[in-house]
Design a protein around this motif. Sequence first.
Motif, PDB file in Angstrom:
ATOM      1  N   ALA A  86       0.858  -1.179   0.000  1.00  0.00           N
ATOM      2  CA  ALA A  86       0.000   0.000   0.000  1.00  0.00           C
ATOM      3  C   ALA A  86       0.896   1.231   0.000  1.00  0.00           C
ATOM      4  O   ALA A  86       1.912   1.271   0.698  1.00  0.00           O
ATOM      5  N   ALA A  87       0.549   2.212  -0.814  1.00  0.00           N
ATOM      6  CA  ALA A  87       1.363   3.419  -0.914  1.00  0.00           C
ATOM      7  C   ALA A  87       0.470   4.653  -0.851  1.00  0.00           C
ATOM      8  O   ALA A  87      -0.688   4.630  -1.294  1.00  0.00           O
ATOM      9  N   ARG A  88       1.026   5.724  -0.305  1.00  0.00           N
ATOM     10  CA  ARG A  88       0.298   6.994  -0.239  1.00  0.00           C
ATOM     11  C   ARG A  88       1.300   8.119  -0.466  1.00  0.00           C
ATOM     12  O   ARG A  88       2.388   8.132   0.110  1.00  0.00           O
ATOM     13  N   MET A  89       0.933   9.061  -1.311  1.00  0.00           N
ATOM     14  CA  MET A  89       1.754  10.241  -1.563  1.00  0.00           C
ATOM     15  C   MET A  89       0.928  11.457  -1.137  1.00  0.00           C
ATOM     16  O   MET A  89      -0.234  11.588  -1.528  1.00  0.00           O
ATOM     17  N   VAL A  90       1.533  12.292  -0.321  1.00  0.00           N
ATOM     18  CA  VAL A  90       0.839  13.493   0.140  1.00  0.00           C
ATOM     19  C   VAL A  90       1.606  14.705  -0.362  1.00  0.00           C
ATOM     20  O   VAL A  90       2.807  14.843  -0.120  1.00  0.00           O
ATOM     21  N   LEU A  91       0.894  15.557  -1.092  1.00  0.00           N
ATOM     22  CA  LEU A  91       1.466  16.783  -1.635  1.00  0.00           C
ATOM     23  C   LEU A  91       0.916  17.969  -0.851  1.00  0.00           C
ATOM     24  O   LEU A  91      -0.301  18.095  -0.680  1.00  0.00           O
ATOM     25  N   THR A  92       1.796  18.798  -0.355  1.00  0.00           N
ATOM     26  CA  THR A  92       1.378  20.050   0.270  1.00  0.00           C
ATOM     27  C   THR A  92       2.075  21.196  -0.448  1.00  0.00           C
ATOM     28  O   THR A  92       3.214  21.045  -0.898  1.00  0.00           O
ATOM     29  N   VAL A  93       1.367  22.298  -0.593  1.00  0.00           N
ATOM     30  CA  VAL A  93       1.953  23.479  -1.221  1.00  0.00           C
ATOM     31  C   VAL A  93       1.763  24.649  -0.272  1.00  0.00           C
ATOM     32  O   VAL A  93       0.626  25.081  -0.022  1.00  0.00           O
ATOM     33  N   ASP A  94       2.880  25.111   0.278  1.00  0.00           N
ATOM     34  CA  ASP A  94       2.823  26.256   1.192  1.00  0.00           C
ATOM     35  C   ASP A  94       2.265  27.470   0.462  1.00  0.00           C
ATOM     36  O   ASP A  94       2.562  27.714  -0.699  1.00  0.00           O
ATOM     37  N   GLY A  95       1.438  28.217   1.145  1.00  0.00           N
ATOM     38  CA  GLY A  95       0.879  29.437   0.587  1.00  0.00           C
ATOM     39  C   GLY A  95      -0.380  29.218  -0.231  1.00  0.00           C
ATOM     40  O   GLY A  95      -1.043  30.180  -0.613  1.00  0.00           O
ATOM     41  N   LEU A  96      -0.715  27.961  -0.529  1.00  0.00           N
ATOM     42  CA  LEU A  96      -1.928  27.675  -1.300  1.00  0.00           C
ATOM     43  C   LEU A  96      -2.954  26.890  -0.496  1.00  0.00           C
ATOM     44  O   LEU A  96      -4.006  26.549  -1.008  1.00  0.00           O
ATOM     45  N   ASP A  97      -2.635  26.569   0.746  1.00  0.00           N
ATOM     46  CA  ASP A  97      -3.547  25.801   1.590  1.00  0.00           C
ATOM     47  C   ASP A  97      -3.965  24.518   0.877  1.00  0.00           C
ATOM     48  O   ASP A  97      -5.144  24.184   0.816  1.00  0.00           O
ATOM     49  N   LEU A  98      -2.980  23.822   0.280  1.00  0.00           N
ATOM     50  CA  LEU A  98      -3.254  22.607  -0.483  1.00  0.00           C
ATOM     51  C   LEU A  98      -2.655  21.399   0.212  1.00  0.00           C
ATOM     52  O   LEU A  98      -1.474  21.384   0.559  1.00  0.00           O
ATOM     53  N   ILE A  99      -3.505  20.408   0.422  1.00  0.00           N
ATOM     54  CA  ILE A  99      -3.064  19.092   0.861  1.00  0.00           C
ATOM     55  C   ILE A  99      -3.770  18.104  -0.058  1.00  0.00           C
ATOM     56  O   ILE A  99      -5.001  18.019  -0.078  1.00  0.00           O
ATOM     57  N   HIS A 100      -2.997  17.393  -0.880  1.00  0.00           N
ATOM     58  CA  HIS A 100      -3.550  16.462  -1.863  1.00  0.00           C
ATOM     59  C   HIS A 100      -2.934  15.092  -1.610  1.00  0.00           C
ATOM     60  O   HIS A 100      -1.717  14.955  -1.567  1.00  0.00           O
ATOM     61  N   SER A 101      -3.782  14.086  -1.457  1.00  0.00           N
ATOM     62  CA  SER A 101      -3.314  12.739  -1.147  1.00  0.00           C
ATOM     63  C   SER A 101      -3.738  11.776  -2.252  1.00  0.00           C
ATOM     64  O   SER A 101      -4.878  11.818  -2.714  1.00  0.00           O
ATOM     65  N   VAL A 102      -2.806  10.933  -2.675  1.00  0.00           N
ATOM     66  CA  VAL A 102      -3.083   9.895  -3.660  1.00  0.00           C
ATOM     67  C   VAL A 102      -2.703   8.567  -3.029  1.00  0.00           C
ATOM     68  O   VAL A 102      -1.608   8.425  -2.493  1.00  0.00           O
ATOM     69  N   GLU A 103      -3.618   7.597  -3.087  1.00  0.00           N
ATOM     70  CA  GLU A 103      -3.356   6.282  -2.517  1.00  0.00           C
ATOM     71  C   GLU A 103      -3.441   5.223  -3.599  1.00  0.00           C
ATOM     72  O   GLU A 103      -4.192   5.372  -4.565  1.00  0.00           O
ATOM     73  N   GLY A 104      -2.633   4.183  -3.437  1.00  0.00           N
ATOM     74  CA  GLY A 104      -2.655   3.095  -4.402  1.00  0.00           C
ATOM     75  C   GLY A 104      -1.822   1.942  -3.911  1.00  0.00           C
ATOM     76  O   GLY A 104      -1.482   1.868  -2.742  1.00  0.00           O
ATOM     77  N   HIS A 105      -1.503   1.025  -4.831  1.00  0.00           N
ATOM     78  CA  HIS A 105      -0.693  -0.141  -4.501  1.00  0.00           C
ATOM     79  C   HIS A 105       0.454  -0.261  -5.492  1.00  0.00           C
ATOM     80  O   HIS A 105       0.325   0.087  -6.657  1.00  0.00           O
ATOM     81  N   ILE A 106       1.562  -0.767  -4.995  1.00  0.00           N
ATOM     82  CA  ILE A 106       2.703  -1.078  -5.839  1.00  0.00           C
ATOM     83  C   ILE A 106       2.807  -2.595  -5.820  1.00  0.00           C
ATOM     84  O   ILE A 106       2.993  -3.207  -4.764  1.00  0.00           O
ATOM     85  N   ASP A 107       2.622  -3.195  -6.981  1.00  0.00           N
ATOM     86  CA  ASP A 107       2.593  -4.650  -7.090  1.00  0.00           C
ATOM     87  C   ASP A 107       3.872  -5.170  -7.721  1.00  0.00           C
ATOM     88  O   ASP A 107       4.345  -4.628  -8.717  1.00  0.00           O
ATOM     89  N   GLY A 108       4.403  -6.258  -7.140  1.00  0.00           N
ATOM     90  CA  GLY A 108       5.509  -6.970  -7.758  1.00  0.00           C
ATOM     91  C   GLY A 108       4.958  -8.003  -8.717  1.00  0.00           C
ATOM     92  O   GLY A 108       3.802  -8.426  -8.602  1.00  0.00           O
ATOM     93  N   LYS A 109       5.752  -8.400  -9.679  1.00  0.00           N
ATOM     94  CA  LYS A 109       5.318  -9.421 -10.637  1.00  0.00           C
ATOM     95  C   LYS A 109       5.465 -10.804 -10.015  1.00  0.00           C
ATOM     96  O   LYS A 109       6.432 -11.087  -9.337  1.00  0.00           O
ATOM     97  N   ALA A 110       4.515 -11.629 -10.276  1.00  0.00           N
ATOM     98  CA  ALA A 110       4.630 -13.039  -9.884  1.00  0.00           C
ATOM     99  C   ALA A 110       5.098 -13.807 -11.104  1.00  0.00           C
ATOM    100  O   ALA A 110       4.416 -13.878 -12.110  1.00  0.00           O
ATOM    101  N   GLU A 111       6.313 -14.345 -11.048  1.00  0.00           N
ATOM    102  CA  GLU A 111       6.858 -15.069 -12.202  1.00  0.00           C
ATOM    103  C   GLU A 111       6.977 -16.539 -11.909  1.00  0.00           C
ATOM    104  O   GLU A 111       7.179 -16.980 -10.856  1.00  0.00           O
TER     105      GLU A 111
END
Length: 67
Positions: free
Chosen positions: A42-67
């Motif tokens: 599970a992964a989450r990236m949080v972007l904040t921008v000072d001076g713009l009152d911005l908090i943006h979060s993106v969540e997802g998954h990073i999958d490895g290949k099954a070989e």
Amino acid sequence: MSDDFNMSMRKFLKQVGVTSQQAIEEAMRKAGVEQTTGKSFAARMVLTVDGLDLIHSVEGHIDGKAE
């Protein structure tokens, strides 16, 4: 928006993408996890921008290949 603004934003986002991938790969190496294990992280990236009152979060998954 101006060309200068668009270029600086694209440069920043490219830096985020490249350095984030490097950080994830390094963390996987340190944890002894191969990219081909089939594990999912599970992964989450949080972007904040000072001076713009911005908090943006993106969540997802990073999958490895099954070989």
